[in-house]
Design a protein around this motif. Sequence first.
Motif, short mmCIF file in Angstrom:
data_model
loop_
_atom_site.label_atom_id
_atom_site.label_comp_id
_atom_site.label_asym_id
_atom_site.label_seq_id
_atom_site.Cartn_x
_atom_site.Cartn_y
_atom_site.Cartn_z
N LEU A 120 4.05 49.55 -55.69
CA LEU A 120 4.40 51.10 -55.91
C LEU A 120 2.95 51.60 -56.08
O LEU A 120 1.92 51.08 -56.64
CB LEU A 120 4.83 51.22 -57.22
N THR A 121 2.91 52.81 -55.76
CA THR A 121 1.79 53.53 -56.20
C THR A 121 1.62 54.45 -57.40
O THR A 121 2.75 54.80 -57.89
CB THR A 121 1.03 54.21 -54.96
N GLN A 122 0.70 55.14 -58.01
CA GLN A 122 0.76 56.05 -58.99
C GLN A 122 1.99 57.07 -58.96
O GLN A 122 2.73 56.96 -59.86
CB GLN A 122 -0.51 56.88 -59.07
N LYS A 123 2.00 57.77 -57.93
CA LYS A 123 3.08 58.70 -57.41
C LYS A 123 4.52 58.04 -57.69
O LYS A 123 5.44 58.43 -58.46
CB LYS A 123 3.01 59.30 -56.34
N ASP A 124 4.54 56.79 -57.28
CA ASP A 124 5.93 56.27 -57.35
C ASP A 124 6.17 55.88 -58.88
O ASP A 124 7.55 56.10 -59.17
CB ASP A 124 5.98 54.82 -56.73
N TYR A 125 5.10 55.48 -59.71
CA TYR A 125 5.36 55.19 -60.99
C TYR A 125 5.82 56.33 -61.79
O TYR A 125 6.80 56.36 -62.68
CB TYR A 125 4.10 54.56 -61.72
N VAL A 126 4.97 57.35 -61.60
CA VAL A 126 5.27 58.85 -62.33
C VAL A 126 6.93 58.98 -62.03
O VAL A 126 7.26 59.41 -62.96
CB VAL A 126 4.60 59.85 -61.84
N TYR A 127 7.31 59.10 -60.81
CA TYR A 127 8.76 59.34 -60.38
C TYR A 127 9.80 58.45 -61.25
O TYR A 127 10.76 58.94 -61.74
CB TYR A 127 8.95 59.33 -58.82
N ASP A 151 -2.99 55.33 -64.49
CA ASP A 151 -3.16 56.72 -63.76
C ASP A 151 -1.97 57.58 -63.92
O ASP A 151 -1.98 58.79 -64.19
CB ASP A 151 -3.69 56.54 -62.31
N ALA A 152 -0.78 56.73 -63.91
CA ALA A 152 0.58 57.47 -64.23
C ALA A 152 0.97 57.98 -65.53
O ALA A 152 1.61 58.89 -65.77
CB ALA A 152 1.63 56.69 -63.39
N GLN A 153 0.25 56.92 -66.43
CA GLN A 153 0.77 57.22 -68.04
C GLN A 153 0.63 58.61 -68.41
O GLN A 153 1.56 58.90 -69.39
CB GLN A 153 -0.20 56.16 -68.81
N SER A 154 -0.62 59.10 -68.34
CA SER A 154 -0.64 60.53 -69.04
C SER A 154 0.57 61.75 -68.55
O SER A 154 0.78 62.47 -69.29
CB SER A 154 -2.04 61.10 -68.58
N LYS A 155 1.24 61.25 -67.38
CA LYS A 155 2.27 62.28 -67.02
C LYS A 155 3.80 61.83 -67.43
O LYS A 155 4.40 62.22 -67.14
CB LYS A 155 2.10 62.29 -65.45
N CYS A 156 3.48 60.77 -68.11
CA CYS A 156 4.97 59.87 -68.60
C CYS A 156 5.08 59.65 -70.14
O CYS A 156 4.68 58.53 -70.68
CB CYS A 156 5.01 58.66 -67.73
N PRO A 157 5.70 60.74 -70.54
CA PRO A 157 5.67 60.81 -72.40
C PRO A 157 6.58 59.47 -72.73
O PRO A 157 6.37 59.20 -73.77
CB PRO A 157 6.28 62.04 -72.53
N SER A 158 7.54 59.01 -72.08
CA SER A 158 8.35 58.09 -72.25
C SER A 158 7.68 56.91 -72.64
O SER A 158 8.05 55.83 -73.53
CB SER A 158 9.64 58.11 -71.65
N LEU A 159 6.47 56.60 -71.76
CA LEU A 159 5.93 54.97 -71.75
C LEU A 159 5.22 54.99 -73.05
O LEU A 159 3.96 55.45 -73.12
CB LEU A 159 5.22 54.83 -70.47
#
Length: 554
Positions: A120-127, A151-159
């Motif tokens: 998976l790439t950053q975009k996949d993780y965000v999704y 890189d994905a974490q800042s866009k994912c508040p639940s993590l």
Amino acid sequence: MLLHKYLSKLDFSSYEDIIENYRVNIPENFNFAYDVVDEYARTEPDKVAIVWCDESGAEATFTFAQLKEYSDKTANFFKSVGIKRGDPVMLVLKRRYEFWFCILALHKLGAVTIPATHLLTQKDYVYRFNAADIKMIVCVPDPEVLKHVEDAQSKCPSLKHKALICDSKDGWIDFTKSVDEASNVFDRPQGELASQNNDISLLYFTSGTTGMPKMVQHDYVYPLGHIYTARYWQNVIDGGLHLTVADTGWAKAVWGKIYGQWLAGSAVFVYDFDKFVAKDLLAVISRHKVTTFCAPPTIYRFFIKEDLTKLDLSALKYCVVAGEPLNPEVFTQFYNATGIQLKEAFGQTELTVVLSTTKWTEAKPGSMGKPSPGYDIDILDENGNSCQIGEEGQIVIRTDKIKPAGMFGGYYRDEALTNKVWHDDIYYTGDLAWRDEDGYFWFVGRADDVIKSSGYRIGPFEVESALLEHPAVLECAITAVPDEVRGQIVKATVVLAKSYTPSKELIKELQEHVKNVTAPYKYPRVIEFVEELPKTISGKIRRVEIRETDETKK
Ligand code: ATP
Ligand code: MG
């Protein structure tokens, strides 16, 4: 044997017998980690559960007693960071043995496991993080994986938590150290904290063969649906060693590397490799004396190009295949080289084994076999009527009388999509097939892949199988190309076998070959030679991508 607890009858004498008498007893609050793994640890602690090795030659063996201990320690670790019943945790662990510690620990906590691939790439993780409100992730120490997750974490508040196995890094919990230090006593949660049969145990993203992967949800009873998979289709042996080729990020891994195999008493063999090399995999199967084997067709397509007669495969008793259609030519060549008949099955991430060839039924090369016990299966035409023998239609599952153990509960947080494929007590698989007079099902293609040319309907599978009979063809994909006169025409995208080179003569030869072995109107009017076919991360041919590329070339 443990299976007695879950099946009213264990040994069946014929296909008819299993269809009539196969019953799964579902206990209240069934939890695979306690009721199967810990039960073995109590009754047969030294029974081998996992034999693991990797490309570098590292090896490890785990008994059920050890699995209980490691999963208890891992559960205590997850609990210490706040993971509890219902919390979604993603595992990106490739084929590392920590995967098994984690999934069992999460089952013990009543949490939701989301296995995923390391590609998976950053975009996949965000999704994915946002789609499932993922609270924690456990990863392999692969710099690419760690970077994409960070890189994905800042866009994912639940993590909330990131853990890393076998290494330490700022911002990441040291999984190996933490588990090491955790207590090895974990008590089964009671009351509100205990898992219920209807709770979500697993969320899987499908292969994405046709479009965006969908999130398939399975409950805590799901493992019992795989008793049939392991014991009666894969024919695993109590005390044997079973290998299913699959990354832990795909549902195929739980079809073949944990639930049914252990319920039926077989150890699971894990070969942790990065790049598939047919010769190496065959050598490992031979050296470790694997007794039963399961893989998608593409693996067998590469196996038959190797000299199988030089290998000692005498421990290997049974081989099965699923995931994509198996071309008859591959069946025949594998049989000629090994004396083993490949037994095929059809299923989906959403389901367990729906159709299969069993030990009681002769394989018909090119057919997926007959319906599984517990599944009420039909083939419907476009008007919703049952098809006659020989007539093509969509494979459906009727759920008005029973919902099979192991069938999914719907797409997670996507009621509209769930209702689209499953309404009025009929689940539509999206796959087309026809049935012969003996009750065997024959795959035609995915509904989206079928070609309509000059009023004919052409299933890609039949043409691909015809092409594969030609020695020059290693792999191929049949797709439709829009055509003003005929509506659509048939195109073959071909990967040539070693020692063949593209030429006009070869195109002609392949076209003539198809005309000779199947109805001439099906022959590919366009042939393109490529080095590689576009595939999903799980190795399935993406015909949709070939069609899209052709569109952009216009
Ligand atoms: P997506 O649903 O995201 O497009 P996918 O359908 O490939 O991906 P999976 O659930 O991994 O995801 O695969 C199930 C599909 O694989 C089936 O619907 C069918 O098309 C195909 N398949 C599985 N087994 C067989 C088989 N024996 N013969 C033909 N096709 C098969
Ligand atoms: Mg699908």
